[in-house]
Design a protein around this motif. Sequence first.
Motif, PDB file in Angstrom:
ATOM      1  N   UNK A 125       0.795  -1.228   0.000  1.00 38.54           N
ATOM      2  CA  UNK A 125       0.000   0.000   0.000  1.00 38.54           C
ATOM      3  C   UNK A 125       0.831   1.282   0.000  1.00 38.54           C
ATOM      4  N   UNK A 126       1.921   1.404   0.802  1.00 39.00           N
ATOM      5  CA  UNK A 126       2.717   2.640   0.740  1.00 39.00           C
ATOM      6  C   UNK A 126       3.291   2.913  -0.643  1.00 39.00           C
ATOM      7  N   UNK A 127       3.696   1.840  -1.338  1.00 35.82           N
ATOM      8  CA  UNK A 127       4.255   2.006  -2.677  1.00 35.82           C
ATOM      9  C   UNK A 127       3.161   2.444  -3.659  1.00 35.82           C
ATOM     10  N   UNK A 128       1.971   1.892  -3.484  1.00 34.38           N
ATOM     11  CA  UNK A 128       0.837   2.270  -4.329  1.00 34.38           C
ATOM     12  C   UNK A 128       0.488   3.735  -4.122  1.00 34.38           C
ATOM     13  N   UNK A 129       0.407   4.143  -2.852  1.00 35.98           N
ATOM     14  CA  UNK A 129       0.106   5.547  -2.547  1.00 35.98           C
ATOM     15  C   UNK A 129       1.222   6.455  -3.047  1.00 35.98           C
ATOM     16  N   UNK A 130       2.462   5.997  -2.913  1.00 36.94           N
ATOM     17  CA  UNK A 130       3.608   6.795  -3.354  1.00 36.94           C
ATOM     18  C   UNK A 130       3.555   7.024  -4.859  1.00 36.94           C
ATOM     19  N   UNK A 131       3.138   6.000  -5.623  1.00 36.42           N
ATOM     20  CA  UNK A 131       3.080   6.146  -7.080  1.00 36.42           C
ATOM     21  C   UNK A 131       2.055   7.203  -7.476  1.00 36.42           C
ATOM     22  N   UNK A 132       0.893   7.187  -6.809  1.00 37.63           N
ATOM     23  CA  UNK A 132      -0.136   8.187  -7.101  1.00 37.63           C
ATOM     24  C   UNK A 132       0.374   9.590  -6.766  1.00 37.63           C
ATOM     25  N   UNK A 133       1.014   9.695  -5.614  1.00 39.88           N
ATOM     26  CA  UNK A 133       1.491  10.999  -5.169  1.00 39.88           C
ATOM     27  C   UNK A 133       2.631  11.520  -6.033  1.00 39.88           C
ATOM     28  N   UNK A 134       3.494  10.620  -6.477  1.00 37.46           N
ATOM     29  CA  UNK A 134       4.628  11.093  -7.286  1.00 37.46           C
ATOM     30  C   UNK A 134       4.138  11.534  -8.666  1.00 37.46           C
ATOM     31  N   UNK A 135       3.116  10.874  -9.189  1.00 34.76           N
ATOM     32  CA  UNK A 135       2.541  11.321 -10.460  1.00 34.76           C
ATOM     33  C   UNK A 135       1.884  12.688 -10.290  1.00 34.76           C
ATOM     34  N   UNK A 136       1.161  12.846  -9.181  1.00 35.60           N
ATOM     35  CA  UNK A 136       0.558  14.154  -8.911  1.00 35.60           C
ATOM     36  C   UNK A 136       1.626  15.216  -8.702  1.00 35.60           C
ATOM     37  N   UNK A 137       2.722  14.844  -8.032  1.00 32.56           N
ATOM     38  CA  UNK A 137       3.811  15.784  -7.771  1.00 32.56           C
ATOM     39  C   UNK A 137       4.433  16.286  -9.066  1.00 32.56           C
ATOM     40  N   UNK A 138       4.736  15.347  -9.966  1.00 34.37           N
ATOM     41  CA  UNK A 138       5.352  15.736 -11.235  1.00 34.37           C
ATOM     42  C   UNK A 138       4.370  16.585 -12.057  1.00 34.37           C
ATOM     43  N   UNK A 139       3.079  16.227 -12.000  1.00 37.53           N
ATOM     44  CA  UNK A 139       2.077  17.022 -12.725  1.00 37.53           C
ATOM     45  C   UNK A 139       2.018  18.444 -12.173  1.00 37.53           C
ATOM     46  N   UNK A 140       2.068  18.578 -10.847  1.00 42.04           N
ATOM     47  CA  UNK A 140       2.077  19.914 -10.241  1.00 42.04           C
ATOM     48  C   UNK A 140       3.323  20.689 -10.668  1.00 42.04           C
ATOM     49  N   UNK A 141       4.471  20.004 -10.692  1.00 48.17           N
ATOM     50  CA  UNK A 141       5.720  20.675 -11.097  1.00 48.17           C
ATOM     51  C   UNK A 141       5.669  21.098 -12.563  1.00 48.17           C
ATOM     52  N   UNK A 142       5.045  20.258 -13.416  1.00 49.22           N
ATOM     53  CA  UNK A 142       4.891  20.627 -14.828  1.00 49.22           C
ATOM     54  C   UNK A 142       4.043  21.892 -14.964  1.00 49.22           C
ATOM     55  N   UNK A 143       2.949  21.946 -14.222  1.00 49.80           N
ATOM     56  CA  UNK A 143       2.106  23.143 -14.245  1.00 49.80           C
ATOM     57  C   UNK A 143       2.888  24.356 -13.753  1.00 49.80           C
TER      58      UNK A 143
END
Length: 528
Positions: free
Chosen positions: A490-508
């Motif tokens: 579960x931590x790895x699953x949550x981390x993957x979602x968060x890291x995708x959101x993080x990179x998307x925020x950084x792209x914006x």
Amino acid sequence: SWTGIFLPLFVVAFSIMWTFGLMAWLELSVPIIGGLIPIMLIAIANNYGIHIISHYYEYTVLDKELSRGVILRRTMNRLGMPIFLAGATTIVSFMSLMSHELPKVREIGLLVSFGIAVAFLLSLFLIPSILILVPRPAYLSKRGSMLAVNEFLVSWGRFFSKYRVPFLVILFIGMFWFSLGIRDITIDTVPEHFFPKDSKIRIASQVISRAFGGSTQLNILIEGDIYDPDVLSHIDKLTDHIKKQNASVTSTYSITDVVKKMHFAFHNGNYDSLKIPNDRELIVQYMFLYSLTGDEDDFNLILDDPDEPSFTQVFIRIGEVHTEELMALVDDTEDYIHAHYYDNRPIKPMLAGPAAMLGAVSHLVVRGQIISLAYASIIIFVIMSIVFRSLVGGILATLPMSLSVLLIFGLLGNFGIPLNMTTSLLTCILVGVGVDYSVHFLWHLREHIREGNTMEDAIANTMKVSGKGILFNGISVVVGFSVLMYSVFMPLKAFSVLIMASIAFCLIGGLAILPAMVSLVDPKFLYE
């Protein structure tokens, strides 16, 4: 281009191998969050190579007659300082974890910093050496190569520059609303929650909680003259306080339970006798009689020596475990101990066991998150202000990163994703990637303005070159990490979602917020 695909992957692979090699050389064990090391390196270490290759190809398209050597020298002259700054700030963000109180998190910070340094050096020296030896992709010589991507990025930059005021107003209002979720952030360091709800180990833990009062316990080590009636009375008061103040406590067991039951039995079950006797010798006699009729190993769990004990152990059984309740239990118990036994008399209680460790880790996760993020943000702001010789430059360089951190914490609270040792490492990636994108954009924007471009043309040219590297890097990381959403951990699953959101925020931040901000503010440091 196979060159554009494999060279960044080659750098990432080497950085991961060398990082784990350093771990073996230093004889460091792989922690439970050690699996995040390659994930973080994949997210960050390919940045430098992608930017070099993207600029190299873009300069080739602009002047196809120039030799590979000339194009490569132009690329490195333009990119040398931005890549150095991006690498340095990313290493600083992970080295800030050295201030963390958890040793394993400090190790992660050191190892990932080493891996980033390896990737940085390989990108600066190995990738140019290979690019000058291999022929450039044939598609670069075609008319209109990457035209659609360039037109999209230029239109994107012009849109946010033109509608900068409404965009920024909507952005900051939305961010304010979204950031309210920070109040709802929860902490979860309970290991059984690392598994899905239908996993065997979690189902077994739930059965134990229902049938036996819980699978987690708090141990309290008591030092003192254990058979002294006053000492036993204080132990009894401590356990009573814990049971009354914490609904999650299902049962307790200590030497006082044995003494009270024996005293009760020797008084023919008189309810008034279910208490600690006031006579030490009587207590010693009870224990002696028990040793004659019972098993001598019966007290191994609660006494260090049945004849003359100086240490005893109290067991606090806890029902279904939640981190907030564990933290409240541990904090309340420690407060009671400090208030009543600050001079270690007549007893010296010390907390131990799984519950105490989980409670301590939870506090360290929160405190370490705040301290490391503060250190990294301040140091990077100072570096950016010095590099651009402007406080405004420092603010603009760190603004997308700061907004991304705010958004990711809002995401944690709004979607109920708990903060733990895994998710607490996200801010380092946000700081590293966010500043990376900002540095490349602002540095090349300043160069185009110095060459005589207007602000509008400078943003358009920056989007075509630096924007393309930022976009390709962000998309590759987001797509790559999407596969981790199917992880059963579960931590790895949550981390993957968060890291995708993080990179998307950084792209914006890099491709929308910065063009809007610089066109609105028109900072002087870009012209100096």
